[in-house]
Design a protein around this motif. Structure first.
Motif, PDB file in Angstrom:
ATOM      1  N   GLY A  62      -3.865  11.930 -17.596  1.00 55.16           N
ATOM      2  CA  GLY A  62      -3.299  11.087 -16.548  1.00 55.16           C
ATOM      3  C   GLY A  62      -3.848  11.411 -15.173  1.00 55.16           C
ATOM      4  N   THR A  63      -4.091  12.686 -14.916  1.00 50.80           N
ATOM      5  CA  THR A  63      -4.628  13.101 -13.621  1.00 50.80           C
ATOM      6  C   THR A  63      -6.001  12.491 -13.386  1.00 50.80           C
ATOM      7  N   TRP A  64      -6.873  12.589 -14.380  1.00 51.61           N
ATOM      8  CA  TRP A  64      -8.218  12.034 -14.219  1.00 51.61           C
ATOM      9  C   TRP A  64      -8.211  10.514 -14.170  1.00 51.61           C
ATOM     10  N   ARG A  65      -7.334   9.895 -14.929  1.00 50.94           N
ATOM     11  CA  ARG A  65      -7.258   8.432 -14.880  1.00 50.94           C
ATOM     12  C   ARG A  65      -6.852   7.950 -13.498  1.00 50.94           C
ATOM     13  N   ARG A  66      -5.924   8.646 -12.891  1.00 52.06           N
ATOM     14  CA  ARG A  66      -5.489   8.250 -11.554  1.00 52.06           C
ATOM     15  C   ARG A  66      -6.618   8.439 -10.523  1.00 52.06           C
ATOM     16  N   GLY A  82     -13.837  21.022   1.356  1.00 52.84           N
ATOM     17  CA  GLY A  82     -15.173  21.573   1.189  1.00 52.84           C
ATOM     18  C   GLY A  82     -15.498  22.022  -0.220  1.00 52.84           C
ATOM     19  N   GLN A  83     -14.574  21.836  -1.172  1.00 56.66           N
ATOM     20  CA  GLN A  83     -14.808  22.313  -2.535  1.00 56.66           C
ATOM     21  C   GLN A  83     -14.933  21.181  -3.541  1.00 56.66           C
ATOM     22  N   GLY A  84     -14.649  19.964  -3.125  1.00 61.44           N
ATOM     23  CA  GLY A  84     -14.689  18.855  -4.059  1.00 61.44           C
ATOM     24  C   GLY A  84     -13.526  18.922  -5.032  1.00 61.44           C
ATOM     25  N   LEU A  85     -13.602  18.078  -6.047  1.00 66.76           N
ATOM     26  CA  LEU A  85     -12.535  18.038  -7.048  1.00 66.76           C
ATOM     27  C   LEU A  85     -12.819  19.057  -8.141  1.00 66.76           C
ATOM     28  N   GLN A  86     -12.324  20.257  -7.939  1.00 69.73           N
ATOM     29  CA  GLN A  86     -12.539  21.339  -8.895  1.00 69.73           C
ATOM     30  C   GLN A  86     -11.405  21.357  -9.914  1.00 69.73           C
ATOM     31  N   LEU A  87     -11.437  20.413 -10.849  1.00 69.80           N
ATOM     32  CA  LEU A  87     -10.381  20.290 -11.846  1.00 69.80           C
ATOM     33  C   LEU A  87     -10.964  20.441 -13.244  1.00 69.80           C
ATOM     34  N   ASP A 118      -0.518   8.291 -18.623  1.00 71.33           N
ATOM     35  CA  ASP A 118      -0.459   9.648 -19.164  1.00 71.33           C
ATOM     36  C   ASP A 118      -0.548   9.703 -20.681  1.00 71.33           C
ATOM     37  N   ASP A 119      -0.736   8.552 -21.308  1.00 72.63           N
ATOM     38  CA  ASP A 119      -0.810   8.495 -22.773  1.00 72.63           C
ATOM     39  C   ASP A 119      -2.273   8.582 -23.207  1.00 72.63           C
ATOM     40  N   PRO A 120      -2.673   9.684 -23.838  1.00 71.81           N
ATOM     41  CA  PRO A 120      -4.078   9.838 -24.246  1.00 71.81           C
ATOM     42  C   PRO A 120      -4.571   8.732 -25.172  1.00 71.81           C
TER      43      PRO A 120
END
Length: 281
Positions: A128-132, A154-159, A218-220
């Motif tokens: 769900g986080t990446w989809r958003r 300054g770090q970008g999306l470090q997920l 949030d549903d894979p």
């Protein structure tokens, strides 16, 4: 979207553990007490029930990232009770509890899973986080702007690709709720940046917010609505093309900037174009 962090309304657990005094919860409590009184009078009251449904429910919550101590706090059930429910008393050779008090079972079964219930440091599925995030980029929010809003200066999306912290999932969900239907240019994002973000998302086939049902994010197993994806993509391209055209940009140059054929751009503009300018280009 995340649900409430409390047991459902119209349950005795909401009344007794969290002190809700709405009509539905008062009614549930009253009916429970009346039922218990009658059963006691008839000599049929059974204060203990099979522990397995509650145990399986607790394990299901834990599998989704909710720690047992958090479950104990939300339900109002003692830590030791949940420990015995799950693990028994190994030091004394006692297996997990086979029967628990009816009230304990009701409190545990009343808990609905919600990201709001998770401790900040718990790991949750990142779908769900990446989809958003992808949806926000699809409507023109640059990834660097999203990262800045999330505190990643300054770090970008470090997920992580598969798991994120519950606190991160909540921050992204809050940002998505605030930005999904907002115009990035009204928040300081330059039109050129908006266009780049949209093209970046389009090249990766990222679905915009309008292609997702809220309960599917949030549903894979869920997939975006393809018709909505195409409609939004076309509308966004038209907006960008018309914006460039308003500055007198040639059809050929517009096509080059948005990565489309000249004929396609001319078609979206309804045949608009400056033949002399196009020829010069």
């Amino acid at each position: 979207m995340p649900g409430s962090s409390l047991p459902k309304h119209a349950t005795r657990a909401r009344y007794s553990v969290h002190g809700c005094r709405c009509i539905e919860c008062r009614t549930a409590h009253r009916e429970y007490e009346q039922h218990r009184t009658r059963q006691k009078a008839y000599g049929t009251w059974k204060p203990y029930v099979d522990a397995e449904p509650a145990r399986q429910h607790v394990r299901s919550l834990m599998a989704r990232g909710m720690g047992w101590r958090r479950i104990a706090k939300v339900s109002g059930v003692a830590n030791g009770t949940i420990n015995k429910l799950l693990y028994g008393v190994p030091g004394q050779g006692r297996p997990p509890a086979q029967r628990i008090r009816r009230e304990t079972a009701e409190r545990l079964l009343a808990i609905d899973y919600s990201a709001e219930l998770l401790a900040d440091g718990a790991s949750v599925d990142a779908t769900g986080t990446w989809r958003r995030i992808c949806a926000l980029v699809a409507v023109g929010w640059p990834k660097v702007r999203i990262a800045r809003a999330l505190g990643s200066h300054g770090q970008g999306l470090q997920l992580h690709e598969r798991l994120v912290l519950a606190s991160t999932a909540r921050r992204v969900a809050e940002l998505y709720d605030a930005w999904w239907d907002a115009d990035p240019t009204e928040h300081g994002v330059q039109p050129a940046q908006v266009g780049r973000a949209r093209r970046y998302a389009s090249s990766r086939d990222w679905a915009p917010p309008m292609a997702w049902d809220d309960d599917a994010l949030d549903d894979p197993e869920a997939t975006p609505h393809q018709d909505a994806r195409r409609a939004i993509s076309s509308a966004e391209r038209r907006e960008e093309i018309e914006h460039l055209a308003s500055f007198g940009t040639s059809t050929t140059e517009i096509a080059k900037r948005v990565g489309l054929s000249t004929d396609y751009v001319r078609g979206l503009l309804g045949g608009w174009g400056n033949p002399a300018r196009d020829k010069a280009a």
